[in-house]
Design a protein around this motif. Sequence first.
Motif, PDB file in Angstrom:
ATOM      1  N   UNK A  66      27.793  39.232  51.703  1.00 17.84           N
ATOM      2  CA  UNK A  66      28.001  40.360  50.737  1.00 17.84           C
ATOM      3  C   UNK A  66      26.531  41.018  50.802  1.00 17.84           C
ATOM      4  N   UNK A  67      26.551  41.972  49.921  1.00 16.22           N
ATOM      5  CA  UNK A  67      25.428  42.637  49.569  1.00 16.22           C
ATOM      6  C   UNK A  67      25.609  43.954  48.829  1.00 16.22           C
ATOM      7  N   UNK A  68      24.635  44.994  49.400  1.00 22.71           N
ATOM      8  CA  UNK A  68      24.779  46.258  48.524  1.00 22.71           C
ATOM      9  C   UNK A  68      24.764  47.493  49.717  1.00 22.71           C
ATOM     10  N   UNK A  69      25.549  48.365  49.289  1.00 18.99           N
ATOM     11  CA  UNK A  69      25.705  49.622  50.225  1.00 18.99           C
ATOM     12  C   UNK A  69      25.838  50.774  49.222  1.00 18.99           C
ATOM     13  N   UNK A  70      25.422  52.061  49.607  1.00 20.99           N
ATOM     14  CA  UNK A  70      25.604  53.058  49.051  1.00 20.99           C
ATOM     15  C   UNK A  70      27.099  53.373  48.356  1.00 20.99           C
ATOM     16  N   UNK A  71      27.237  53.778  47.294  1.00 17.67           N
ATOM     17  CA  UNK A  71      28.689  53.933  47.073  1.00 17.67           C
ATOM     18  C   UNK A  71      29.269  55.398  47.755  1.00 17.67           C
ATOM     19  N   UNK A  72      28.475  56.110  48.042  1.00 17.60           N
ATOM     20  CA  UNK A  72      28.718  57.444  48.583  1.00 17.60           C
ATOM     21  C   UNK A  72      27.864  57.960  49.640  1.00 17.60           C
TER      22      UNK A  72
END
Length: 94
Positions: A66-72
């Motif tokens: 897991x981690x982080x990505x832009x939501x759009x």
Amino acid sequence: MSNVVKVSEAASLALHTVVLLAAYPKRIFSTKDISSALHASEAHLSKVLQRLGKAGLVNSIRGPKGGFVLSRSSDEITLLEVYEAIEGPLASSS
């Protein structure tokens, strides 16, 4: 020069984080990846990511990969949105 916007360390970190995520839209970044790339404290970055998530700018993905990505899409996110997610609404100078 009275209309200069002051950018806190948290806001700067948020802006740099969003630029990093935008540069690699297919990649999921862990907090450790981002803090290492930006030479920032993981603890401080975690708080910034929490605010960005609450503002709907990033999505967190749970789990070992897991981690982080832009939501759009990055072209749909403004620098003002990122700034205001950390600092609150920009005060009008009028």
